[in-house]
Design a protein around this motif. Structure first.
Motif, PDB file in Angstrom:
ATOM      1  N   TRP A 117      23.214 -13.407 -34.531  1.00  0.00           N
ATOM      2  CA  TRP A 117      24.661 -13.230 -34.690  1.00  0.00           C
ATOM      3  C   TRP A 117      25.136 -13.744 -36.043  1.00  0.00           C
ATOM      4  O   TRP A 117      25.919 -13.088 -36.736  1.00  0.00           O
ATOM      5  CB  TRP A 117      25.400 -13.930 -33.568  1.00  0.00           C
ATOM      6  CG  TRP A 117      26.877 -14.085 -33.811  1.00  0.00           C
ATOM      7  CD1 TRP A 117      27.588 -15.240 -33.919  1.00  0.00           C
ATOM      8  CD2 TRP A 117      27.830 -13.025 -33.998  1.00  0.00           C
ATOM      9  NE1 TRP A 117      28.909 -14.992 -34.178  1.00  0.00           N
ATOM     10  CE2 TRP A 117      29.098 -13.643 -34.215  1.00  0.00           C
ATOM     11  CE3 TRP A 117      27.747 -11.637 -33.996  1.00  0.00           C
ATOM     12  CZ2 TRP A 117      30.249 -12.896 -34.430  1.00  0.00           C
ATOM     13  CZ3 TRP A 117      28.907 -10.898 -34.221  1.00  0.00           C
ATOM     14  CH2 TRP A 117      30.136 -11.528 -34.437  1.00  0.00           C
ATOM     15  N   LYS A 121      26.802 -11.459 -38.869  1.00  0.00           N
ATOM     16  CA  LYS A 121      28.150 -11.782 -39.337  1.00  0.00           C
ATOM     17  C   LYS A 121      28.160 -11.984 -40.843  1.00  0.00           C
ATOM     18  O   LYS A 121      29.067 -11.493 -41.537  1.00  0.00           O
ATOM     19  CB  LYS A 121      28.652 -13.039 -38.622  1.00  0.00           C
ATOM     20  CG  LYS A 121      30.085 -13.407 -38.998  1.00  0.00           C
ATOM     21  CD  LYS A 121      30.598 -14.552 -38.147  1.00  0.00           C
ATOM     22  CE  LYS A 121      29.948 -15.855 -38.538  1.00  0.00           C
ATOM     23  NZ  LYS A 121      30.563 -17.029 -37.854  1.00  0.00           N
ATOM     24  N   ILE A 125      30.182  -9.776 -43.619  1.00  0.00           N
ATOM     25  CA  ILE A 125      31.175 -10.364 -44.528  1.00  0.00           C
ATOM     26  C   ILE A 125      30.855 -10.006 -45.982  1.00  0.00           C
ATOM     27  O   ILE A 125      31.740  -9.628 -46.753  1.00  0.00           O
ATOM     28  CB  ILE A 125      31.222 -11.894 -44.353  1.00  0.00           C
ATOM     29  CG1 ILE A 125      31.826 -12.247 -42.986  1.00  0.00           C
ATOM     30  CG2 ILE A 125      32.039 -12.546 -45.465  1.00  0.00           C
ATOM     31  CD1 ILE A 125      31.745 -13.720 -42.642  1.00  0.00           C
TER      32      ILE A 125
END
Length: 229
Positions: A117, A121, A125
Motif C-alpha cells: 500500500w 501510494k 503521489i
C-alpha cells in the motif's frame, strides 16, 4: 553522503540485493509490456484519414502516438521501478544492518500488505504531482535551469521522504520518523535530488533503488548518532 553511497555500492553484489532487483525488475517489465500492448491496441482503434489531402495526418498521429508512449514510459519508469522494488526493500535494509550494524537491535520487518500500500501510494503521489506540474515543465522547456529546479526540487523531496521513512519505520514509530526527517530536511533533500538524478540514467536506474535504500540506512544510523562499523 558520499561515504554512505560508497558503502552501499560495495554491497550491491549481496544476494539480497540481487533477489530484490530481479523480482522488482520482473514486475516492472511485466507492467510496462502490458501497458504498451494496451496502448498500441488503443492507438490501432484511431480511425485513419482516407482523403489523399489528409493522409499525412495518419503518419503524424502514428509517429506522435508512438513517441508519446516511449516518452511516457521513460518518464514513469523511476516511479514504477521504485514502487515494485519498494515492496521488497526490507530485504535490502536488513542485509545492510546485518553487515554493518550487527550490534544494533534489528529493524522490524514491515508487513507485506502495508508495504504494498505504501509503495502504491508513493508511486501514485509521484506520478500525480509530476503530471500536475507538467504544464510548468512545458513552459520552462526553453529555460532548462528552471525546469531542472522544478524537477529535482519536487522529486528530490518526494524520494528523500519515501526512502527515509521506509528505513526509519523499521526502528521508530511514524511520528518520531517524521520529526527526524523534518529536522534534517535539507540534507535529506540533497540525497533525494541525487537519487532522482541517478534514476534518470538508463540501466543505472534499474539498480539505484537498492543502492538508495542501502545508503539511506547508513544515513539514518548516522542521524541517530551511530558510527558505521
Amino acid at each position: 553522503m558520499l561515504q554512505d553511497y560508497s558503502r552501499a555500492l560495495d554491497q550491491v553484489g549481496d544476494p539480497a540485493f540481487r533477489s530484490v532487483m530481479v523480482r522488482g525488475l520482473a514486475l516492472t517489465l511485466a507492467v510496462f509490456v502490458a501497458v504498451a500492448a494496451l496502448t498500441w491496441y488503443l492507438i490501432s482503434l484511431i480511425p485513419e484519414f482516407q482523403s489523399d489531402w489528409w493522409s499525412w495526418l495518419n503518419v503524424v498521429v502514428g509517429f506522435g502516438s508512438g513517441l508519446g508512449v516511449v516518452v511516457a514510459m521513460a518518464f514513469l519508469f523511476p516511479a514504477i521501478v521504485t514502487m515494485f522494488m519498494g515492496i521488497f526493500l526490507d530485504d535490502v535494509a536488513e542485509a545492510v544492518e546485518r553487515k554493518h550494524y550487527p550490534a544494533d537491535s534489528p529493524g522490524r520487518e514491515l508487513p507485506l500488505w502495508p508495504s504494498i500500500w505504501l509503495s502504491l501510494k508513493f508511486a501514485g503521489i509521484v506520478i500525480l504531482l509530476n503530471l500536475l506540474i507538467l504544464p510548468l515543465y512545458v513552459l520552462t522547456f526553453w529555460f532548462p535551469p528552471l525546469s531542472l529546479v522544478l524537477f529535482y526540487g519536487l522529486n528530490g523531496y518526494l524520494l528523500s521522504r519515501e526512502y527515509f521513512e521506509l528505513v526509519a519505520w523499521r526502528h521508530v514509530d511514524k511520528a518520531t520518523a517524521r520529526r527526524l526527517r523534518k529536522a534534517n530536511q535539507g540534507r535529506l533533500w540533497l540525497i533525494g535530488a541525487f537519487i532522482t538524478f541517478m534514476l534518470t540514467i538508463p540501466v543505472v536506474n534499474i539498480v539505484w533503488p537498492l543502492v538508495a535504500t542501502a545508503a539511506m540506512v547508513h544515513c539514518f544510523k548516522r542521524l541517530q548518532g551511530r558510527v558505521p562499523r
